[in-house]
Design a protein around this motif. Structure first.
Motif, mmCIF file in Angstrom:
data_model
loop_
_atom_site.group_PDB
_atom_site.id
_atom_site.type_symbol
_atom_site.label_atom_id
_atom_site.label_comp_id
_atom_site.label_asym_id
_atom_site.label_seq_id
_atom_site.Cartn_x
_atom_site.Cartn_y
_atom_site.Cartn_z
ATOM 1 N N ALA A 16 13.581 2.311 -4.337
ATOM 2 C CA ALA A 16 14.864 2.549 -4.322
ATOM 3 C C ALA A 16 15.839 1.699 -2.692
ATOM 4 O O ALA A 16 16.530 0.643 -2.624
ATOM 5 N N ALA A 17 15.387 2.240 -1.904
ATOM 6 C CA ALA A 17 15.709 1.775 0.089
ATOM 7 C C ALA A 17 14.924 0.364 -0.079
ATOM 8 O O ALA A 17 15.802 -0.441 0.390
ATOM 9 N N ASN A 18 14.231 0.855 -0.831
ATOM 10 C CA ASN A 18 13.083 -1.095 -0.452
ATOM 11 C C ASN A 18 14.302 -1.564 -0.903
ATOM 12 O O ASN A 18 14.534 -3.313 -0.927
ATOM 13 N N THR A 54 7.562 3.473 12.804
ATOM 14 C CA THR A 54 8.669 4.215 13.278
ATOM 15 C C THR A 54 8.143 5.220 12.085
ATOM 16 O O THR A 54 8.540 6.781 12.496
ATOM 17 N N ALA A 55 9.201 5.082 11.068
ATOM 18 C CA ALA A 55 9.185 5.375 10.736
ATOM 19 C C ALA A 55 8.171 6.359 9.174
ATOM 20 O O ALA A 55 8.589 7.200 9.099
ATOM 21 N N PHE A 108 14.291 11.834 3.888
ATOM 22 C CA PHE A 108 15.099 10.655 4.992
ATOM 23 C C PHE A 108 13.986 9.819 5.443
ATOM 24 O O PHE A 108 14.524 8.761 5.371
ATOM 25 N N ALA A 109 12.936 9.953 5.715
ATOM 26 C CA ALA A 109 12.238 9.393 6.377
ATOM 27 C C ALA A 109 11.290 7.946 5.845
ATOM 28 O O ALA A 109 11.686 7.017 5.654
ATOM 29 N N ARG A 110 11.479 8.421 4.205
ATOM 30 C CA ARG A 110 10.780 7.138 3.109
ATOM 31 C C ARG A 110 12.090 6.516 2.905
ATOM 32 O O ARG A 110 11.303 5.544 2.724
ATOM 33 N N VAL A 111 12.982 6.827 2.696
ATOM 34 C CA VAL A 111 13.963 5.976 2.710
ATOM 35 C C VAL A 111 14.336 4.482 3.402
ATOM 36 O O VAL A 111 14.917 4.084 3.332
ATOM 37 N N LEU A 112 14.217 5.470 5.279
ATOM 38 C CA LEU A 112 14.183 4.458 6.777
ATOM 39 C C LEU A 112 13.512 3.298 6.455
ATOM 40 O O LEU A 112 13.217 2.502 6.249
ATOM 41 N N GLN A 113 12.121 4.283 5.561
ATOM 42 C CA GLN A 113 10.452 3.403 5.481
ATOM 43 C C GLN A 113 10.792 2.276 4.141
ATOM 44 O O GLN A 113 10.583 0.748 5.195
ATOM 45 N N GLY A 114 11.197 2.666 3.119
ATOM 46 C CA GLY A 114 11.333 1.507 2.081
ATOM 47 C C GLY A 114 12.802 0.501 2.494
ATOM 48 O O GLY A 114 12.293 -0.610 1.955
ATOM 49 N N LEU A 159 0.914 -1.143 -0.182
ATOM 50 C CA LEU A 159 -0.187 -0.369 -0.560
ATOM 51 C C LEU A 159 0.703 1.071 0.033
ATOM 52 O O LEU A 159 0.753 2.494 -0.247
ATOM 53 N N ASP A 160 1.689 0.660 0.429
ATOM 54 C CA ASP A 160 2.492 2.478 0.961
ATOM 55 C C ASP A 160 3.147 2.776 -0.559
ATOM 56 O O ASP A 160 3.997 3.747 -0.491
ATOM 57 N N SER A 161 3.711 1.630 -1.592
ATOM 58 C CA SER A 161 4.893 2.092 -2.479
ATOM 59 C C SER A 161 3.794 1.974 -3.527
ATOM 60 O O SER A 161 4.173 3.622 -4.217
ATOM 61 N N SER A 162 2.076 3.050 -3.047
ATOM 62 C CA SER A 162 1.607 3.253 -3.934
ATOM 63 C C SER A 162 0.552 4.121 -3.548
ATOM 64 O O SER A 162 -0.301 5.656 -4.469
ATOM 65 N N ILE A 163 -0.090 4.588 -2.235
ATOM 66 C CA ILE A 163 -0.483 5.247 -1.861
ATOM 67 C C ILE A 163 -0.242 7.380 -1.623
ATOM 68 O O ILE A 163 -0.891 7.884 -1.095
#
Length: 518
Positions: A64-66, A95-96, A111-117, A32-36
């Motif tokens: 990319a991070a994922n 948390t991310a 930065f938060a999206r890189v951590l999340q991925g 979901l988070d890759s498209s939301i």
């Protein structure tokens, strides 16, 4: 460790249902988070004071991070155990997500999206592994179908949910929604699965390979995202990034082929089934995901759709996809996966060809129709190609094969988003130039149009020119998008031969192997 603990019996009854739901919920949250964020990009960009092109980085840096973290899943599983890794990844993801929601600027959000991925990397492979271990081997195809439904439901629900939250509340809520969902999933998975964790052992990690992977993936992604702003190879920054990406990739390939414990087993590409299946699923996913991002962006920027309306217009993608996934689970074991994969690519091509005839005053119904039909190839897409990729693999190599093919798919998804945006922008500029070639004071038709703006709308000369330019830009963007969809249709047909360099695979054997390996 006892054999029973290493290979726990399948779950049954209410425990199986609740376990599958909890594991599936965590996997769904990741997809979901890759498209939301797709439909929220214009709003996020406006609120943070950046361009829409820069806002698109919110999607590409996650992908990319994922993709970089996915190859670590095998090592982390053996180091920590499946259940500990899965629950830990969910909590870090929560948390991310909170950090994304509170981000006050684009750099902080990225930065938060890189951590999340990065922390989301193990969630998809682990959700698949835990689902397979929960169900009896005889029903492994049903478990894979359930997993396919999770994979296709995310891109469907994401834009609608994201649009509703962005319009009704704030774009931050597209990230906050992960917090209660993730905490519930983590609690249930830990409660039901903690006694079923896999044994752990210390293994060396390929630090050099990991660093080289990060360097070339990051350099390539930044180059694609910043290229337009810096005027591509007229910029020294883009030239340096290109060189770093090329050299980093070359060193990565050499290192991985010679290291004793490579983070990515590139020798898998020597196998016809893995090569054909992985390359075709990666390219197809790049096209699918890249165009999935462009469509709501165009609808909001040029057709005046709200975020929610753009999301609703893309939601019908899931109707046939969700209906078809369990049917696919029953058909696939008795069919040639190559034929089903070919049908999927042909169907994708038909959908993209239909979209290449879009026009500026198109009705919502004409936008929805190809989106609805796209659900058919979505249902035919993941399971057959996964079967081809895993067929013929010995059980001990299935995790590496699944991890590398997932890495390729996710990486190409991010790259496809960047390339689709670049191509759309370039074709829009080209069409804008063509359309304005005759727009000069010496052209009586142009003068008549400007006079019409003045007499009918009461606009001054400057405002009339601005309105004319806006009209031309809207048409140019539409023609540019048509070009992207036409190219997507052609590429979908061109990659079909990749499926046919493979040998026919048996769905049962590959899913059993996957279940055993995980």
């Amino acid at each position: 460790m006892t054999t029973d603990h290493q290979n726990p019996p399948p779950l049954a009854g209410a425990t199986l249902a609740l376990g599958s739901f909890s594991v599936g919920l965590a996997g769904f949250m990741t997809v979901l988070d890759s498209s939301i964020a797709n439909v929220a990009i214009p709003t996020i960009s406006g609120n943070l004071g950046v361009s829409v092109d820069e806002g698109t980085w919110v999607i590409t840096v996650f992908a990319a991070a994922n993709s970089v973290s996915i190859p670590l899943t095998g090592w982390l599983t053996q180091r920590l155990g499946q259940v500990r890794l899965f629950v830990g990844s969910i909590l870090l993801f929560v948390t991310a997500s909170w950090l994304c929601g509170v981000a006050p600027s684009l750099p902080m959000l990225l930065f938060a999206r890189v951590l999340q991925g990065a922390v989301a990397g193990p969630l998809i492979p682990m959700s698949q592994a835990l689902l397979l271990s929960s169900w009896p081997k005889a029903k492994s195809s049903l478990a894979l179908s359930l997993f396919s439904m999770i994979m296709v439901a995310g891109p469907i629900v994401g834009p609608t949910l994201g649009g509703w939250m962005t319009d009704s509340y704030s774009w931050s809520w597209i990230f906050y929604v992960n917090i209660p969902v993730g905490l519930f999933a983590a609690a249930m998975v830990w409660t039901l699965y903690r006694h079923r964790d896999t044994p752990t052992r210390k293994l060396p990690v390929d630090v050099v390979g990991l660093l080289l992977l990060i360097v070339w993936v990051a350099s390539l992604q930044i180059m694609l995202d910043k290229g337009k702003d810096l005027d591509w190879f007229s910029s020294n920054t883009i030239i340096v990034l290109s060189i770093v990406a090329a050299v980093g990739l070359a060193l990565f390939i050499v290192w991985e082929l010679t290291d004793k414990n490579p983070i990515v087993d590139l020798t898998l590409f020597k196998q016809r089934n893995f090569l054909g299946g992985t390359v075709s699923i990666a390219i197809a996913y790049a096209i699918f995901f890249g165009t999935l991002v462009l469509l709501p962006q165009w609808m909001q920027e040029y057709l005046g759709y709200r975020s929610l309306d753009a999301g609703l217009a893309t939601a019908p993608l899931g109707i046939f996809a969700v209906i078809g996934a369990p049917i696919m689970g029953k058909i696939l074991p008795r069919s040639d996966a190559r034929i089903i994969g070919t049908c999927a690519f042909v169907s994708f091509a038909i959908v993209y060809y239909m979209r290449s005839f879009f026009y500026t005053d198109i009705s919502e119904g004409h936008i929805v129709l190809p989106t609805l039909l796209q659900g058919i190839p979505m249902a035919l897409f993941f399971a057959p190609l996964t079967t081809i990729i895993l067929s013929g693999q010995p059980p001990e190599r299935v995790p590496a094969a699944a991890g590398l093919s997932t890495f390729a798919r996710m990486f190409f998804g991010g790259v496809g988003t960047s390339i689709a945006g670049v191509v759309w922008n370039n074709r829009t500029i080209m069409h804008h130039e063509i359309l304005t070639q005759q727009s000069s004071p010496t052209n009586p038709m142009f003068n008549a149009q400007i006079d019409a703006y003045h007499s009918l709308l009461g606009l001054g000369k400057g405002a009339s020119y601005a309105l004319f330019d806006h009209t031309v830009q809207t048409q140019a963007a539409m023609l540019g998008l048509n070009d992207v969809f036409y190219a997507a249709a052609v590429i979908m047909i061109v990659i079909i031969p990749l499926i046919w360099i493979t040998k026919p695979g048996k769905a049962n054997s590959s899913s059993d192997a996957a279940a055993g390996a995980h």
